[in-house]
Design a protein around this motif. Structure first.
Motif, short mmCIF file in Angstrom:
data_model
loop_
_atom_site.label_atom_id
_atom_site.label_comp_id
_atom_site.label_asym_id
_atom_site.label_seq_id
_atom_site.Cartn_x
_atom_site.Cartn_y
_atom_site.Cartn_z
N ALA A 22 0.86 -1.21 0.02
CA ALA A 22 0.06 -0.09 0.00
C ALA A 22 0.87 1.22 -0.08
O ALA A 22 1.90 1.24 0.86
N THR A 23 0.47 2.19 -1.11
CA THR A 23 1.22 3.45 -0.96
C THR A 23 0.42 4.77 -1.06
O THR A 23 1.27 5.71 -0.83
N SER A 24 -0.74 4.41 -1.29
CA SER A 24 -1.76 5.68 -0.90
C SER A 24 -3.01 5.28 -0.48
O SER A 24 -3.51 4.08 -0.47
N ALA A 25 -3.84 6.32 -0.25
CA ALA A 25 -5.25 5.88 0.34
C ALA A 25 -6.01 7.20 0.20
O ALA A 25 -5.48 8.52 -0.07
N ASP A 26 -7.27 6.81 0.14
CA ASP A 26 -8.06 8.01 0.11
C ASP A 26 -9.34 7.72 0.92
O ASP A 26 -9.63 6.43 1.23
N TRP A 27 -10.31 8.85 1.46
CA TRP A 27 -11.27 8.51 1.98
C TRP A 27 -12.46 9.30 1.40
O TRP A 27 -12.33 10.37 0.90
N TYR A 28 -13.85 8.58 1.33
CA TYR A 28 -14.84 9.31 0.65
C TYR A 28 -16.04 8.98 1.26
O TYR A 28 -16.26 8.31 2.20
N VAL A 29 -17.07 9.67 0.96
CA VAL A 29 -18.71 9.78 1.44
C VAL A 29 -19.47 9.68 0.22
O VAL A 29 -18.58 9.71 -1.12
N ASN A 30 -20.56 8.85 0.11
CA ASN A 30 -21.41 8.69 -0.72
C ASN A 30 -22.15 9.93 -0.93
O ASN A 30 -22.68 10.65 0.07
N GLY A 31 -21.89 10.59 -2.11
CA GLY A 31 -22.74 11.75 -2.53
C GLY A 31 -24.26 11.59 -2.38
O GLY A 31 -24.96 10.44 -2.64
N GLN A 32 -25.21 12.67 -2.74
CA GLN A 32 -26.51 12.60 -2.80
C GLN A 32 -26.97 11.70 -3.77
O GLN A 32 -27.92 11.24 -3.75
N ASN A 33 -26.20 11.63 -4.99
CA ASN A 33 -26.67 10.70 -6.11
C ASN A 33 -25.85 9.53 -6.34
O ASN A 33 -26.22 8.81 -7.29
N GLY A 34 -25.56 9.16 -4.95
CA GLY A 34 -24.91 7.78 -5.10
C GLY A 34 -23.45 7.78 -5.45
O GLY A 34 -22.62 6.75 -5.44
N ASN A 35 -22.61 8.97 -6.19
CA ASN A 35 -21.32 8.59 -6.44
C ASN A 35 -20.50 9.05 -5.30
O ASN A 35 -20.71 9.39 -4.03
N LYS A 36 -19.09 8.62 -5.44
CA LYS A 36 -18.13 8.79 -4.56
C LYS A 36 -17.72 10.04 -4.42
O LYS A 36 -17.08 10.69 -5.32
N VAL A 37 -17.56 10.60 -3.43
CA VAL A 37 -17.01 12.13 -3.13
C VAL A 37 -15.86 12.14 -2.28
O VAL A 37 -15.85 11.54 -1.05
N VAL A 38 -14.62 12.05 -2.92
CA VAL A 38 -13.37 11.81 -2.24
C VAL A 38 -13.23 13.17 -1.32
O VAL A 38 -13.33 14.40 -1.74
N ILE A 39 -12.76 12.98 0.02
CA ILE A 39 -12.84 14.14 1.07
C ILE A 39 -11.36 14.14 1.71
O ILE A 39 -11.15 15.26 2.06
N GLN A 40 -10.54 13.49 1.28
CA GLN A 40 -9.11 13.20 1.75
C GLN A 40 -8.32 12.28 1.03
O GLN A 40 -8.94 11.15 0.74
N THR A 41 -7.05 12.49 0.64
CA THR A 41 -6.28 11.73 0.05
C THR A 41 -4.69 11.78 0.82
O THR A 41 -4.45 12.72 1.43
N LEU A 42 -3.98 10.58 0.69
CA LEU A 42 -2.74 10.45 1.40
C LEU A 42 -1.93 9.82 0.31
O LEU A 42 -2.43 8.65 0.12
#
Length: 89
Positions: A68-88
């Motif tokens: 593993a070299t990177s990561a991201d965190w996301y929430v599900n948007g109102q229309n079901g799409n993934k909304v990335v809120i942080q990356t590393l």
């Protein structure tokens, strides 16, 4: 849950290039970050990737693979799409 307020607080600390006082102390960015964040609810999900951008799964025991070299965190948007809120990184 006000995860975005915590992310904003961390960003402000990074941006100013020195540690700002923690919440409750004078000059802390916590009150303004917390009060200006959009209220949110729901789950936050994490994805991890190898150097080639391939998504990885955690190992048994909730451990990260050595590739593993990177990561991201996301929430599900109102229309079901993934909304990335942080990356590393």
């Amino acid at each position: 849950m006000k995860l975005l307020s915590h992310i904003k607080e961390l960003y402000c600390q990074y941006k100013t290039e020195f540690l700002l006082p923690r919440a409750g102390l004078s000059e802390s960015v916590y009150p303004s970050a917390h009060s200006s964040a959009v209220p949110q609810s729901g789950n936050v999900y994490q994805r991890i990737y190898d150097a080639n951008g391939n998504e990885l799964q955690k190992l048994p025991g909730n451990r990260y693979p050595s590739t593993a070299t990177s990561a991201d965190w996301y929430v599900n948007g109102q229309n079901g799409n993934k909304v990335v809120i942080q990356t590393l990184p």
